[in-house]
Design a protein around this motif. Structure first.
Motif, PDB file in Angstrom:
ATOM      1  N   ARG A 183      33.075  52.798  31.059  1.00 22.97           N
ATOM      2  CA  ARG A 183      33.636  51.496  30.702  1.00 22.97           C
ATOM      3  C   ARG A 183      35.112  51.465  31.049  1.00 22.97           C
ATOM      4  NH1 ARG A 183      37.078  52.107  26.559  1.00 22.97           N
ATOM      5  NH2 ARG A 183      36.699  53.650  24.916  1.00 22.97           N
ATOM      6  N   PRO A 184      35.694  50.264  31.167  1.00 18.77           N
ATOM      7  CA  PRO A 184      37.136  50.185  31.368  1.00 18.77           C
ATOM      8  C   PRO A 184      37.867  50.577  30.084  1.00 18.77           C
ATOM      9  CG  PRO A 184      36.178  47.990  31.175  1.00 18.77           C
ATOM     10  CD  PRO A 184      35.040  48.944  31.227  1.00 18.77           C
ATOM     11  N   PRO A 185      39.087  51.119  30.188  1.00 21.76           N
ATOM     12  CA  PRO A 185      39.836  51.539  28.995  1.00 21.76           C
ATOM     13  C   PRO A 185      40.475  50.343  28.291  1.00 21.76           C
ATOM     14  CG  PRO A 185      41.125  51.999  30.951  1.00 21.76           C
ATOM     15  CD  PRO A 185      39.797  51.483  31.440  1.00 21.76           C
ATOM     16  N   LEU A 186      39.656  49.486  27.738  1.00 21.48           N
ATOM     17  CA  LEU A 186      40.135  48.234  27.152  1.00 21.48           C
ATOM     18  C   LEU A 186      40.968  48.442  25.892  1.00 21.48           C
ATOM     19  CD1 LEU A 186      36.907  46.161  27.760  1.00 21.48           C
ATOM     20  CD2 LEU A 186      39.154  45.628  28.714  1.00 21.48           C
ATOM     21  N   GLU A 187      40.893  49.620  25.301  1.00 26.67           N
ATOM     22  CA  GLU A 187      41.767  49.885  24.157  1.00 26.67           C
ATOM     23  C   GLU A 187      43.246  49.789  24.544  1.00 26.67           C
ATOM     24  OE1 GLU A 187      40.501  53.960  25.804  1.00 26.67           O
ATOM     25  OE2 GLU A 187      39.659  51.953  25.548  1.00 26.67           O
ATOM     26  N   GLU A 188      43.535  49.917  25.834  1.00 22.89           N
ATOM     27  CA  GLU A 188      44.914  49.795  26.305  1.00 22.89           C
ATOM     28  C   GLU A 188      45.445  48.371  26.175  1.00 22.89           C
ATOM     29  OE1 GLU A 188      46.762  52.350  27.162  1.00 22.89           O
ATOM     30  OE2 GLU A 188      45.086  53.747  26.882  1.00 22.89           O
ATOM     31  N   VAL A 189      44.542  47.397  26.023  1.00 23.50           N
ATOM     32  CA  VAL A 189      44.974  46.003  25.884  1.00 23.50           C
ATOM     33  C   VAL A 189      44.448  45.385  24.592  1.00 23.50           C
ATOM     34  CG1 VAL A 189      45.408  45.507  28.315  1.00 23.50           C
ATOM     35  CG2 VAL A 189      43.067  45.324  27.424  1.00 23.50           C
ATOM     36  N   GLY A 190      44.298  46.224  23.552  1.00 24.82           N
ATOM     37  CA  GLY A 190      44.067  45.695  22.222  1.00 24.82           C
ATOM     38  C   GLY A 190      42.637  45.599  21.745  1.00 24.82           C
ATOM     39  N   VAL A 191      41.654  45.984  22.554  1.00 26.09           N
ATOM     40  CA  VAL A 191      40.273  45.940  22.093  1.00 26.09           C
ATOM     41  C   VAL A 191      40.057  47.063  21.078  1.00 26.09           C
ATOM     42  CG1 VAL A 191      37.846  46.124  22.762  1.00 26.09           C
ATOM     43  CG2 VAL A 191      39.473  44.912  24.231  1.00 26.09           C
ATOM     44  N   GLN A 192      39.404  46.725  19.952  1.00 26.05           N
ATOM     45  CA  GLN A 192      39.111  47.713  18.922  1.00 26.05           C
ATOM     46  C   GLN A 192      37.723  48.310  19.178  1.00 26.05           C
ATOM     47  OE1 GLN A 192      40.208  44.489  15.818  1.00 26.05           O
ATOM     48  NE2 GLN A 192      40.195  46.391  14.669  1.00 26.05           N
ATOM     49  N   PHE A 193      37.654  49.610  19.386  1.00 29.22           N
ATOM     50  CA  PHE A 193      36.374  50.291  19.524  1.00 29.22           C
ATOM     51  C   PHE A 193      36.030  50.949  18.185  1.00 29.22           C
ATOM     52  CE2 PHE A 193      37.524  49.837  23.953  1.00 29.22           C
ATOM     53  CZ  PHE A 193      36.313  49.488  24.528  1.00 29.22           C
ATOM     54  N   VAL A 194      34.865  50.593  17.647  1.00 30.97           N
ATOM     55  CA  VAL A 194      34.475  51.035  16.314  1.00 30.97           C
ATOM     56  C   VAL A 194      33.033  51.534  16.353  1.00 30.97           C
ATOM     57  CG1 VAL A 194      36.041  49.385  15.188  1.00 30.97           C
ATOM     58  CG2 VAL A 194      33.661  48.723  15.652  1.00 30.97           C
ATOM     59  N   PRO A 195      32.630  52.364  15.377  1.00 31.42           N
ATOM     60  CA  PRO A 195      31.242  52.835  15.351  1.00 31.42           C
ATOM     61  C   PRO A 195      30.248  51.761  14.932  1.00 31.42           C
ATOM     62  CG  PRO A 195      32.492  53.725  13.495  1.00 31.42           C
ATOM     63  CD  PRO A 195      33.482  53.051  14.389  1.00 31.42           C
ATOM     64  N   ASP A 196      30.708  50.766  14.153  1.00 32.83           N
ATOM     65  CA  ASP A 196      29.812  49.716  13.666  1.00 32.83           C
ATOM     66  C   ASP A 196      30.585  48.408  13.576  1.00 32.83           C
ATOM     67  OD1 ASP A 196      27.877  48.140  12.520  1.00 32.83           O
ATOM     68  OD2 ASP A 196      27.906  49.135  10.567  1.00 32.83           O
ATOM     69  N   VAL A 197      30.175  47.427  14.359  1.00 36.54           N
ATOM     70  CA  VAL A 197      30.891  46.163  14.421  1.00 36.54           C
ATOM     71  C   VAL A 197      30.423  45.181  13.338  1.00 36.54           C
ATOM     72  CG1 VAL A 197      29.368  44.835  15.962  1.00 36.54           C
ATOM     73  CG2 VAL A 197      31.846  44.570  16.151  1.00 36.54           C
ATOM     74  N   THR A 198      29.396  45.530  12.578  1.00 35.87           N
ATOM     75  CA  THR A 198      28.756  44.591  11.651  1.00 35.87           C
ATOM     76  C   THR A 198      29.726  43.903  10.698  1.00 35.87           C
ATOM     77  OG1 THR A 198      26.681  45.836  11.770  1.00 35.87           O
ATOM     78  CG2 THR A 198      26.947  44.326   9.923  1.00 35.87           C
ATOM     79  N   PRO A 199      30.601  44.613   9.981  1.00 25.98           N
ATOM     80  CA  PRO A 199      31.469  43.912   9.044  1.00 25.98           C
ATOM     81  C   PRO A 199      32.424  42.927   9.721  1.00 25.98           C
ATOM     82  CG  PRO A 199      31.962  46.272   9.076  1.00 25.98           C
ATOM     83  CD  PRO A 199      30.753  46.071   9.906  1.00 25.98           C
ATOM     84  N   TYR A 200      32.872  43.256  10.920  1.00 25.98           N
ATOM     85  CA  TYR A 200      33.783  42.367  11.634  1.00 25.98           C
ATOM     86  C   TYR A 200      33.064  41.091  12.079  1.00 25.98           C
ATOM     87  CZ  TYR A 200      36.639  46.605  11.936  1.00 25.98           C
ATOM     88  OH  TYR A 200      37.370  47.726  11.640  1.00 25.98           O
TER      89      TYR A 200
END
Length: 488
Positions: A271-288
């Motif tokens: 994947r592209p390193p989108l965390e460099e531009v603010g994307v949050q990578f999490v184990p579970d997106v459900t609560p968000y």
């Protein structure tokens, strides 16, 4: 200045432009649904990432399957796939040209789209095909009896839908010995990766159960939460782009400056390193995603129909209307927020306050009619889950029942002033008939099981719905909102 690669260096001062050599980009993503939200969100994040010098082998190849996609492609092709993105807040606006997309395959050429997905450089296939594009029934399960699914199952080598094309692309890829791509849904659907997987494997199972098992076992479907208010482009936005920013763009994108993307990190093919531009990578997106869908999308549905019935045009004008504003605040705080579980490192009350400020942004030009669009698909996803949750914990549903009654009253086809409401739902004729019949029999509306499931039979919801609907017809929207909110 007409937008194109040839004119990038001649753009007016103050307009940003790609901070990278577009000739150095190479494709890594094929995306279905090149609309405004995609260009303001996924494509915008990638544009910023490329500007850092990272991830430049993840450029986008667009693909479409709808009739209107041909016109969109023609507009973007004429400007070398570039778009003007205008971010607007009450006190400031900025404009820049984005260029993360490097090709756009013709919608009529399914064979070319499938063949492109089979190429090894495509490692992600992403989608923004709207909430109603996943062939779900009233219980949000895959509907194997949908005519489009039956047609693709009968002719898997000549697919017409996005999902049929993806399956053919995966078959071609497997035959060529290439690893499967990751499928990344970016639509506003709870557990959108899981929903996409269910639709894709459900379609595959209709014609090839063994292949369906292979897809389920080997293809990744990360869930995501995406957020950015992005209205449709009209002549208003084209004129602003020309007159304020000095650029002739046939399809500019106007949006708020706020953006959020929370993504599960499940990308076996990279994947592209989108965390460099603010994307949050999490184990579970459900609560968000639950927080966003209940509070933001649910909030849009709460204000949409009273504002529509009161002939309010823009969303920020709805927020300026004291009764609509008070209605939103009361329903959110008393009936929606209590059902939103804790979210990591997030104050849910502060998130609601942020949402209210975003709705009130006068620069966005988002229309009430856009919020009212496609209620038959949006209500079951954005309002009714809060109803079910409230009933399950013994909480109040008066405000949510009123929100649903307002939708019914809107679908009757006229505002309180008598103005005719143009069709605004794929099922508009059926909804109008049901809404008219509900004036004397609320079950004519609540009995739509594809929308309400069994909720329409629960007296704790059906009784206040009927009372509010009768009051809307006899007293009018303003009087009903005043009574519910206590605001004169």
């Amino acid at each position: 200045m007409k937008l194109s690669l040839a004119t990038l260096d001649q753009l007016p001062g103050g307009v940003g432009r790609p901070g990278y050599d577009r000739a150095a980009l190479s494709p890594g993503i094929l995306h279905f649904g090149v609309g405004n939200f995609h260009r303001a969100h996924q494509a915008e994040h990638l544009d910023r990432l490329f500007g850092t010098g990272c991830g430049q082998d993840w450029a986008i190849v667009g693909a479409g399957v709808m009739a209107g996609d041909a016109h969109a492609r023609a507009v973007l092709e004429a400007q070398d796939w570039l778009s003007v993105l205008v971010e607007q807040e009450a006190d400031a606006s900025t404009a820049r040209v984005t260029g993360a997309m490097v090709d756009y395959l013709p919608a009529a050429d399914a064979e070319a789209i499938c063949a492109r997905m089979a190429e090894p450089d495509i490692r992600i296939v992403s989608l923004t095909i709207t909430e109603g594009g996943y062939f779900l029934d009233a219980e949000d399960r895959f509907d194997p009896d949908h005519p489009a699914m039956r047609a693709d199952a009968a002719a898997p080598d000549a697919p017409k839908t996005v999902f049929g094309m993806i399956l053919k692309g995966l078959r071609l890829r497997r035959a060529a010995g290439h690893a499967p791509f990751t499928i990344m849904c970016c639509d506003n659907i709870p557990h959108n990766g899981a929903v996409t997987k269910a639709t894709l494997t459900g379609l595959a199972r209709l014609s090839d159960p063994a292949f369906a098992d292979w897809v389920a076992e080997t293809v990744a479907f990360p869930n995501a939460m995406v957020d950015r208010i992005t209205p449709a482009t009209s002549d208003r936005e084209r004129a602003l782009c020309r007159d304020v920013w000095g650029i002739e763009d046939g399809w500019p994108v106007f949006c708020e400056s706020f953006t959020q993307w929370v993504l599960e990190d499940d990308f076996p093919a990279g994947r592209p390193p989108l965390e460099e531009v603010g994307v949050q990578f999490v184990p579970d997106v459900t609560p968000y995603e639950l927080m966003k869908i209940r509070i933001l999308n649910g909030g849009h549905a709460v204000i949409a129909y009273p504002a529509g019935l009161l002939d309010v045009h823009f969303v920020h004008e709805a927020m300026e209307h004291p009764l609509v504003n008070a209605f939103l605040a009361k329903v959110e705080r008393e009936e929606i927020l209590p059902g939103v579980p804790p979210v990591p490192e997030t104050d849910v009350a502060a998130y609601l306050a942020l949402i209210e400020r975003r709705f009130a942004n006068p620069k966005i030009g988002d229309t009430v009619r856009r919020l009212c669009l496609d209620g038959s698909n949006r209500q079951p996803k954005f309002i009714l889950p809060s109803v079910a949750d409230a009933l399950g914990r013994g909480g109040p549903v008066e405000g949510l029942a009123l929100a649903s009654a307002l939708w019914c009253r809107y679908c009757a086809g006229t505002t309180d002033s008598g103005a005719v409401i143009a069709p605004n739902d794929p099922n508009w004729d059926r909804l109008t008939d049901a809404a008219q019949a509900a004036r004397t029999d609320p079950q004519a509306w609540l009995g739509m099981r594809e929308v309400y499931g069994t909720l329409g039979e629960d007296r704790r919801f059906a009784d206040p719905f009927g009372r509010w609907l009768d009051a809307l017809w006899t007293e009018g929207t303003a009087a009903v909102l005043a009574r519910y909110t206590g605001h004169g």
